[in-house]
Enzyme design. Structure first.
Site, short mmCIF file in Angstrom:
data_model
loop_
_atom_site.label_atom_id
_atom_site.label_comp_id
_atom_site.label_asym_id
_atom_site.label_seq_id
_atom_site.Cartn_x
_atom_site.Cartn_y
_atom_site.Cartn_z
N LYS A 108 0.88 -1.17 0.00
CA LYS A 108 0.00 0.00 0.00
C LYS A 108 0.92 1.22 0.00
CE LYS A 108 -3.42 2.63 2.58
NZ LYS A 108 -4.01 2.90 3.90
N GLY A 164 -8.22 9.26 9.75
CA GLY A 164 -8.57 9.26 11.17
C GLY A 164 -9.61 10.26 11.61
N ALA A 203 -9.58 5.80 4.31
CA ALA A 203 -9.41 6.99 5.16
C ALA A 203 -10.69 7.77 5.37
CB ALA A 203 -8.33 7.92 4.61
N GLY A 204 -10.98 8.06 6.63
CA GLY A 204 -12.10 8.92 6.99
C GLY A 204 -13.43 8.22 7.18
N ASN A 263 -9.84 1.48 9.80
CA ASN A 263 -8.95 1.25 10.93
C ASN A 263 -9.42 2.01 12.16
OD1 ASN A 263 -5.32 1.56 11.52
ND2 ASN A 263 -6.92 0.69 12.76
N THR A 264 -9.31 3.34 12.13
CA THR A 264 -9.59 4.16 13.30
C THR A 264 -10.97 3.91 13.88
OG1 THR A 264 -8.10 5.91 12.53
CG2 THR A 264 -9.75 6.53 14.16
#
Length: 252
Positions: free
Chosen positions: A95, A156, A182-183, A204-205
């Site tokens: 990645k 995040g 992301a986001g 993830n976050t």
């Protein structure tokens, strides 16, 4: 079934390994998500000291590792990290992340394209994290990237699909899988991304920072599954004018 570089994935939910309070919680959450592709930051791996040992539990879980170049500030550093990952982990998959700005972590388009071209020429299976730029995604596809990973919003932030208009363009024109990265902060964000026609999402976050990461991982799994099924079933057309669902004549 999702196919990337000839590899089939039953799950369209990819997950990360950062921000979990323990390796055990990370492992249990990944298992609950049913994810088969998991990102690992090369900067967190230390094979000499064994510090923050991520590799053993992940390999035990049977998931495919996707090392990322997070922390790289330019193409040179990203290429070095990718080569290190290939040597240490025995994988061609990477990645590609290059974000020199530590405040907003916006990906550097110029450096990313340069690194992607070199890595593809060296036989890597490259999945670049980029801004939701349809032109850039097309260029990355042209140099040989196996998939593109446009951001929904800054890393995040849990803001959701801020870039939705551009993501739609990318999905429409792409000939390689589109993974929204992301986001994505809620299961509904993930479901909506899948309803738009995204091939997968990476989360993830939102899972790791949840009060109950294992439960949240299951929620994201279900949301991604439902969003994909809705897309395949065919969503109704959005209109501005009302449309009758029952005839207005013949009963008066």
């Amino acid at each position: 079934m999702l196919t990337i570089a000839g590899v089939e994935f039953e799950s369209r939910l990819f997950t990360g390994t950062g921000k979990f309070s323990s390796s055990q919680l990370m492992l249990e959450s990944i298992k609950a998500s049913k994810s088969q592709l998991v990102t690992v930051a090369m900067k967190r791996i230390d094979l000499k000291t064994g510090a923050d040992d991520l590799l053993s539990p992940l390999r035990q879980a049977g998931v495919r590792l996707l090392p990322n170049t997070s922390g790289a500030r330019n193409a040179k550093e990203a290429i070095f990290a990718a080569e290190l990952a290939r040597e240490m982990l025995g994988t061609q998959w990477v990645k590609l992340e290059i974000h020199p700005d530590p405040k907003y972590l916006m990906p550097d388009a110029v450096e990313t394209l340069a690194a992607a071209k070199t890595l593809c020429e060296r036989g890597f299976i490259v999945m670049p994290y980029v801004h939701a730029d349809p032109v850039l995604c097309r260029r990355l596809e042209e140099v040989g990237c196996a998939a593109v990973m446009p951001l929904a919003s800054p890393i995040g932030t849990n803001q959701g699909l801020v870039t939705e208009p551009f993501i739609k363009m990318i999905i429409e024109q792409a000939k390689v899988p589109v993974v929204i990265d992301a986001g994505i902060g809620t299961p509904s964000h993930a479901a909506h991304a899948m309803e738009l026609g995204a091939d997968a999402v990476l989360v993830n976050t939102a899972i790791a920072s949840s009060a109950s990461p294992i439960e949240m991982a299951q929620c994201f799994k279900d949301a991604v599954d439902c969003g994909r099924r809705a897309f395949e079933a065919g969503l109704g057309r959005v209109q501005t004018q009302a449309v009758h669902t029952s005839p207005l004549t013949g009963f008066l």
